[in-house]
Design an enzyme around this catalytic site. Structure first.
Site, short mmCIF file in Angstrom:
data_model
loop_
_atom_site.label_atom_id
_atom_site.label_comp_id
_atom_site.label_asym_id
_atom_site.label_seq_id
_atom_site.Cartn_x
_atom_site.Cartn_y
_atom_site.Cartn_z
N GLU A 59 0.84 -1.21 0.00
CA GLU A 59 0.00 0.00 0.00
C GLU A 59 0.87 1.26 0.00
OE1 GLU A 59 -2.35 -1.22 3.34
OE2 GLU A 59 -3.20 -2.83 2.11
N GLU A 100 3.62 -10.81 0.45
CA GLU A 100 2.20 -10.46 0.40
C GLU A 100 1.79 -10.26 -1.06
OE1 GLU A 100 0.87 -8.71 4.41
OE2 GLU A 100 1.65 -7.07 3.23
N SER A 145 -5.17 -11.99 3.26
CA SER A 145 -6.42 -12.68 3.63
C SER A 145 -6.18 -13.92 4.49
CB SER A 145 -7.23 -13.04 2.38
OG SER A 145 -7.58 -11.85 1.68
P1 13P Z 1 -5.33 -8.69 4.90
O1 13P Z 1 -4.99 -9.73 5.95
O2 13P Z 1 -6.43 -7.77 5.34
O3 13P Z 1 -5.55 -9.30 3.56
O4 13P Z 1 -4.03 -7.75 4.77
C1 13P Z 1 -2.80 -8.32 4.61
C2 13P Z 1 -1.78 -7.25 4.75
O5 13P Z 1 -1.66 -6.38 3.93
C3 13P Z 1 -0.94 -7.28 5.96
O6 13P Z 1 0.10 -6.38 5.86
#
Ligand code: 13P
Length: 253
Positions: A99, A169, A215
């Site tokens: 992000e 990720e 997730s």
């Molecule tokens: P989620 O577990 O909400 O998919 O997010 C994963 C994440 O970006 C952890 O840094």
């Protein structure tokens, strides 16, 4: 040998009172058990001091930030430096989350600065890597992940690299409810470990914790964590509810 780790990434969620309450719940839940993994919560900057104050289970529950600045101090309005983060009592910092790469333009160059400052200040970086869907569909995911590791981290000495936690990720699995399969995670984690071994040798590679993120929830954590090269998880959504987060911690038993 490498550690198993379950780390929460709260992202931009909870007010300070809500976050303190969640941290208190996790701290309380850990009192009753001997977790088979290190447990860490990474929280917004505004929450660090207050959350640190309610953590009594220091041996079981670590605290981290979700980012830090690429400069030590000075005229960088709105930024929070690695020394500032360390001074709150935090021991970890997430760096290079997708992000931040995607929405805030973080590059390998700024990430190298951030990693260096984190290490200088005694913080353990949780360094995130992962491909977007189009890259996987074009069969470029291994190249993309390798480039993120090489460009962001391979300037480090073996000693410093040994202080890094990696988190794979896949961006298409973050917050989508669509996890990588355990085999997809294992395939990439093994590739990451091989990439590390080629640069720093097998011992460093074998000692590096590589977490899966995307997730992850109590219902799938056990299967994913059972894979030999998956050493735990970086948990977004499911870290915002104590019961779900603890369900994932307890996937290591
Ligand atoms: P989620 O577990 O909400 O998919 O997010 C994963 C994440 O970006 C952890 O840094």
């Amino acid at each position: 040998m490498r550690k198993n780790i379950v780390a929460g990434n709260w992202k931009m969620n909870t007010t300070v009172p809500e976050g303190v309450k969640l941290a208190e719940e996790v701290n309380e839940a850990l009192k009753g058990i001997e977790p088979k993994c290190d447990v860490v919560i990474c929280v917004p900057f505004t929450h660090l001091v207050s959350v640190n104050n309610v953590i009594t289970e220091k041996g079981k529950l670590g605290l981290g930030a979700e980012n830090c600045a690429d400069h030590k101090s000075g005229a960088y309005t709105g930024e929070v430096s690695a020394p500032m983060v360390a001074s709150t009592g935090a021991g970890y910092v997430i760096l290079g989350h997708s992000e931040r790469r995607q929405y805030y333009g973080e590059t390998a160059e700024t990430l190298r600065e951030k990693v260096a400052l984190a290490l200088e200040n005694g913080l353990t970086p949780i360094f995130c890597i992962g491909e977007v869907l189009a890259e996987r569909e074009a069969d470029k995911h291994f190249d993309v992940v390798k480039a993120q590791i090489v460009d962001g981290l391979f300037n480090l000495s073996a000693e410093d690299f040994g202080k890094i936690i990696l988190a794979y990720e896949p961006v298409w699995a973050i917050g989508t409810g669509k996890t990588a399969t355990d085999d997809q995670a294992q395939e990439m984690h093994a590739f990451i470990r091989q990439t590390i071994a080629e640069k720093y040798g097998k011992e460093v590679a074998d000692n590096t914790s590589i977490l899966y993120g995307g997730s992850c929830k109590p219902s799938n954590a056990r299967q994913i964590f059972a894979k030999p090269d998956v050493d735990g998880g970086l948990i977004g959504g499911a870290s915002l509810k104590c019961a779900d987060f603890m369900g994932i911690v307890e996937a290591f038993d």
